[in-house]
Motif scaffolding. Structure first.
Motif, PDB file in Angstrom:
ATOM      1  N   VAL A  35     -15.841  64.244 -30.525  1.00  0.00           N
ATOM      2  CA  VAL A  35     -16.064  62.840 -30.904  1.00  0.00           C
ATOM      3  C   VAL A  35     -16.483  62.023 -29.684  1.00  0.00           C
ATOM      4  O   VAL A  35     -17.401  61.187 -29.759  1.00  0.00           O
ATOM      5  CB  VAL A  35     -14.802  62.238 -31.550  1.00  0.00           C
ATOM      6  N   MET A  36     -15.838  62.258 -28.537  1.00  0.00           N
ATOM      7  CA  MET A  36     -16.201  61.532 -27.326  1.00  0.00           C
ATOM      8  C   MET A  36     -17.617  61.893 -26.879  1.00  0.00           C
ATOM      9  O   MET A  36     -18.365  61.028 -26.395  1.00  0.00           O
ATOM     10  CB  MET A  36     -15.201  61.841 -26.208  1.00  0.00           C
ATOM     11  N   LEU A  37     -18.007  63.143 -27.058  1.00  0.00           N
ATOM     12  CA  LEU A  37     -19.368  63.556 -26.699  1.00  0.00           C
ATOM     13  C   LEU A  37     -20.389  62.824 -27.564  1.00  0.00           C
ATOM     14  O   LEU A  37     -21.422  62.355 -27.065  1.00  0.00           O
ATOM     15  CB  LEU A  37     -19.512  65.069 -26.874  1.00  0.00           C
ATOM     16  N   MET A  38     -20.121  62.719 -28.869  1.00  0.00           N
ATOM     17  CA  MET A  38     -21.020  61.978 -29.752  1.00  0.00           C
ATOM     18  C   MET A  38     -21.074  60.508 -29.359  1.00  0.00           C
ATOM     19  O   MET A  38     -22.142  59.880 -29.388  1.00  0.00           O
ATOM     20  CB  MET A  38     -20.560  62.116 -31.202  1.00  0.00           C
ATOM     21  N   LYS A  39     -19.911  59.944 -28.991  1.00  0.00           N
ATOM     22  CA  LYS A  39     -19.856  58.534 -28.615  1.00  0.00           C
ATOM     23  C   LYS A  39     -20.661  58.280 -27.346  1.00  0.00           C
ATOM     24  O   LYS A  39     -21.453  57.332 -27.287  1.00  0.00           O
ATOM     25  CB  LYS A  39     -18.400  58.107 -28.415  1.00  0.00           C
ATOM     26  N   VAL A  40     -20.471  59.114 -26.333  1.00  0.00           N
ATOM     27  CA  VAL A  40     -21.207  58.943 -25.077  1.00  0.00           C
ATOM     28  C   VAL A  40     -22.699  59.153 -25.310  1.00  0.00           C
ATOM     29  O   VAL A  40     -23.538  58.423 -24.756  1.00  0.00           O
ATOM     30  CB  VAL A  40     -20.672  59.913 -24.006  1.00  0.00           C
ATOM     31  N   SER A  41     -23.053  60.126 -26.149  1.00  0.00           N
ATOM     32  CA  SER A  41     -24.463  60.369 -26.462  1.00  0.00           C
ATOM     33  C   SER A  41     -25.097  59.141 -27.094  1.00  0.00           C
ATOM     34  O   SER A  41     -26.261  58.823 -26.829  1.00  0.00           O
ATOM     35  CB  SER A  41     -24.596  61.574 -27.410  1.00  0.00           C
ATOM     36  N   SER A  42     -24.327  58.427 -27.926  1.00  0.00           N
ATOM     37  CA  SER A  42     -24.853  57.225 -28.570  1.00  0.00           C
ATOM     38  C   SER A  42     -25.142  56.129 -27.542  1.00  0.00           C
ATOM     39  O   SER A  42     -26.070  55.333 -27.721  1.00  0.00           O
ATOM     40  CB  SER A  42     -23.872  56.714 -29.637  1.00  0.00           C
ATOM     41  N   PHE A  43     -24.352  56.067 -26.463  1.00  0.00           N
ATOM     42  CA  PHE A  43     -24.622  55.105 -25.401  1.00  0.00           C
ATOM     43  C   PHE A  43     -25.969  55.383 -24.747  1.00  0.00           C
ATOM     44  O   PHE A  43     -26.744  54.469 -24.476  1.00  0.00           O
ATOM     45  CB  PHE A  43     -23.509  55.143 -24.345  1.00  0.00           C
ATOM     46  N   PHE A  44     -26.251  56.671 -24.495  1.00  0.00           N
ATOM     47  CA  PHE A  44     -27.535  57.042 -23.906  1.00  0.00           C
ATOM     48  C   PHE A  44     -28.677  56.779 -24.881  1.00  0.00           C
ATOM     49  O   PHE A  44     -29.708  56.222 -24.514  1.00  0.00           O
ATOM     50  CB  PHE A  44     -27.520  58.529 -23.513  1.00  0.00           C
ATOM     51  N   HIS A  45     -28.498  57.191 -26.129  1.00  0.00           N
ATOM     52  CA  HIS A  45     -29.552  57.113 -27.127  1.00  0.00           C
ATOM     53  C   HIS A  45     -29.915  55.677 -27.477  1.00  0.00           C
ATOM     54  O   HIS A  45     -31.099  55.356 -27.695  1.00  0.00           O
ATOM     55  CB  HIS A  45     -29.116  57.851 -28.400  1.00  0.00           C
ATOM     56  N   SER A  46     -28.929  54.783 -27.518  1.00  0.00           N
ATOM     57  CA  SER A  46     -29.158  53.402 -27.948  1.00  0.00           C
ATOM     58  C   SER A  46     -29.614  52.476 -26.828  1.00  0.00           C
ATOM     59  O   SER A  46     -30.032  51.343 -27.088  1.00  0.00           O
ATOM     60  CB  SER A  46     -27.873  52.841 -28.570  1.00  0.00           C
ATOM     61  N   GLY A  47     -29.521  52.954 -25.583  1.00  0.00           N
ATOM     62  CA  GLY A  47     -29.879  52.112 -24.454  1.00  0.00           C
ATOM     63  C   GLY A  47     -28.790  51.141 -24.048  1.00  0.00           C
ATOM     64  O   GLY A  47     -29.034  50.193 -23.288  1.00  0.00           O
ATOM     65  N   TRP A  48     -27.568  51.375 -24.567  1.00  0.00           N
ATOM     66  CA  TRP A  48     -26.472  50.443 -24.293  1.00  0.00           C
ATOM     67  C   TRP A  48     -26.014  50.462 -22.842  1.00  0.00           C
ATOM     68  O   TRP A  48     -25.445  49.486 -22.358  1.00  0.00           O
ATOM     69  CB  TRP A  48     -25.281  50.764 -25.194  1.00  0.00           C
ATOM     70  N   ILE A  49     -26.255  51.561 -22.140  1.00  0.00           N
ATOM     71  CA  ILE A  49     -25.789  51.638 -20.749  1.00  0.00           C
ATOM     72  C   ILE A  49     -26.458  50.551 -19.921  1.00  0.00           C
ATOM     73  O   ILE A  49     -25.801  49.813 -19.169  1.00  0.00           O
ATOM     74  CB  ILE A  49     -26.063  53.029 -20.161  1.00  0.00           C
ATOM     75  N   GLU A  50     -27.789  50.442 -20.074  1.00  0.00           N
ATOM     76  CA  GLU A  50     -28.501  49.394 -19.344  1.00  0.00           C
ATOM     77  C   GLU A  50     -28.220  48.016 -19.936  1.00  0.00           C
ATOM     78  O   GLU A  50     -27.958  47.055 -19.209  1.00  0.00           O
ATOM     79  CB  GLU A  50     -30.012  49.675 -19.390  1.00  0.00           C
ATOM     80  N   GLU A  51     -28.266  47.935 -21.268  1.00  0.00           N
ATOM     81  CA  GLU A  51     -28.140  46.644 -21.942  1.00  0.00           C
ATOM     82  C   GLU A  51     -26.775  45.995 -21.737  1.00  0.00           C
ATOM     83  O   GLU A  51     -26.669  44.780 -21.533  1.00  0.00           O
ATOM     84  CB  GLU A  51     -28.399  46.819 -23.438  1.00  0.00           C
ATOM     85  N   LEU A  52     -25.714  46.814 -21.766  1.00  0.00           N
ATOM     86  CA  LEU A  52     -24.363  46.258 -21.728  1.00  0.00           C
ATOM     87  C   LEU A  52     -23.702  46.309 -20.358  1.00  0.00           C
ATOM     88  O   LEU A  52     -22.866  45.459 -20.041  1.00  0.00           O
ATOM     89  CB  LEU A  52     -23.473  47.008 -22.738  1.00  0.00           C
ATOM     90  N   PHE A  53     -24.069  47.300 -19.532  1.00  0.00           N
ATOM     91  CA  PHE A  53     -23.298  47.509 -18.309  1.00  0.00           C
ATOM     92  C   PHE A  53     -24.096  47.367 -17.015  1.00  0.00           C
ATOM     93  O   PHE A  53     -23.503  47.198 -15.956  1.00  0.00           O
ATOM     94  CB  PHE A  53     -22.661  48.907 -18.343  1.00  0.00           C
ATOM     95  N   ILE A  54     -25.412  47.440 -17.094  1.00  0.00           N
ATOM     96  CA  ILE A  54     -26.225  47.376 -15.868  1.00  0.00           C
ATOM     97  C   ILE A  54     -26.964  46.046 -15.760  1.00  0.00           C
ATOM     98  O   ILE A  54     -26.922  45.379 -14.717  1.00  0.00           O
ATOM     99  CB  ILE A  54     -27.218  48.558 -15.804  1.00  0.00           C
ATOM    100  N   ASN A  55     -27.635  45.633 -16.833  1.00  0.00           N
ATOM    101  CA  ASN A  55     -28.467  44.421 -16.785  1.00  0.00           C
ATOM    102  C   ASN A  55     -27.693  43.111 -16.711  1.00  0.00           C
ATOM    103  O   ASN A  55     -28.109  42.193 -15.995  1.00  0.00           O
ATOM    104  CB  ASN A  55     -29.415  44.389 -17.985  1.00  0.00           C
ATOM    105  N   PRO A  56     -26.565  42.953 -17.435  1.00  0.00           N
ATOM    106  CA  PRO A  56     -25.857  41.659 -17.387  1.00  0.00           C
ATOM    107  C   PRO A  56     -25.400  41.309 -15.975  1.00  0.00           C
ATOM    108  O   PRO A  56     -24.926  42.164 -15.231  1.00  0.00           O
ATOM    109  CB  PRO A  56     -24.653  41.885 -18.310  1.00  0.00           C
TER     110      PRO A  56
END
Length: 262
Positions: A35-56
């Motif tokens: 489940v954690m692997l699917m969750k982390v994969s969704s962060f990569f796939h959705s672009g949330w890493i940049e959108e939520l944690f890098i760009n702000p």
């Protein structure tokens, strides 16, 4: 009275230290890692890493955790890569303890970066990862019974508090279920019925009752399988109707800890 209390404590200690089949820990660990692997994969796939944690440029910290700072962009990417690799290790049982510790610290760090991203199952995942650090790896043939009951307690809490949170005037009057179902009238087959008040109240009260009765009925051998079937359908329907991520999948898999450990 003193003797009765001593007998109760001795029986409780004996029950918790009793050795049970350890295979349930391997199964739970692998399910959680998956489940954690699917969750982390969704962060990569959705672009949330940049959108939520890098760009702000600013993050709203939890009270008392203002010292949790954002890493530079390359390090943030490394954190999520480590998260993914540790989730793979958990799933496969490879270097389980090390994978578990890395997953806990990386996930908790990400969780604490901004309270506006709060989600109750993100918090639950952090608690599960923390607990698993102190449990046997599951590779042992037998483990103490307290390890099973500690997982049952943690998995049971979302059901109990989910039911408790629904005991309020709004929920008992059909809100927010009325609003949520009203936005899903195009849902296949049953969506056209979502505007009926009777269905609104059915969803509201059945959710309340299922959450409150889940743990008691899972602990009784005779009602365990029927309750598990009801919960599986309950989580499946929630996952299809509402955007609640991987929480329903995790809860279905995690609820297996209420079955006999062998």
């Amino acid at each position: 009275m003193h003797l009765d209390m001593n007998n109760l404590l001795n029986k409780t200690k004996s029950t918790l230290n009793k050795q049970v089949d350890g295979s349930f820990l391997s199964v739970f660990r692998s399910c959680f890692g998956f489940v954690m692997l699917m969750k982390v994969s969704s962060f990569f796939h959705s672009g949330w890493i940049e959108e939520l944690f890098i760009n702000p440029e600013f993050h709203f910290k939890y009270y008392g955790f203002g010292w949790v700072k954002e890493f530079p962009e390359p390090v943030m990417w490394l954190v999520f890569i480590l998260l993914g690799l540790s989730a793979v290790g958990m799933t496969l049982g490879y270097k389980y303890k090390l994978s578990n510790i890395i997953l806990f610290f990386c996930w908790t760090y990400v969780f604490l970066l901004d309270q506006t991203y709060y989600n109750n199952h993100y918090y639950l995942f952090a608690l599960v990862a923390f607990l698993l650090i102190f449990l046997p790896s599951g590779k042992e043939r037998s483990v103490p019974n307290w390890s099973l009951w500690s997982l049952r307690l943690l998995v049971g809490l979302p059901y109990f508090f989910g039911g408790l949170a629904k005991i309020n005037l709004d929920w008992l009057q059909g809100e927010p279920m009325r609003m949520l179902l009203g936005a899903k009238t195009r849902f296949p087959i049953i969506g056209r019925f979502f505007e009926y008040e009777s269905l609104v109240y059915f969803f509201s009260y059945s959710g309340l009752i299922i959450d409150l009765l889940a743990v008691p009925l899972l602990l009784i051998r005779r009602t365990r399988v029927p309750m598990f079937v009801v919960l599986s359908f309950y989580h499946f329907l929630n996952s299809q109707l509402f955007s609640i991520g991987f929480f329903p999948i995790f809860m279905v898999l995690a609820t297996f800890v209420f079955f006999d450990p062998d």
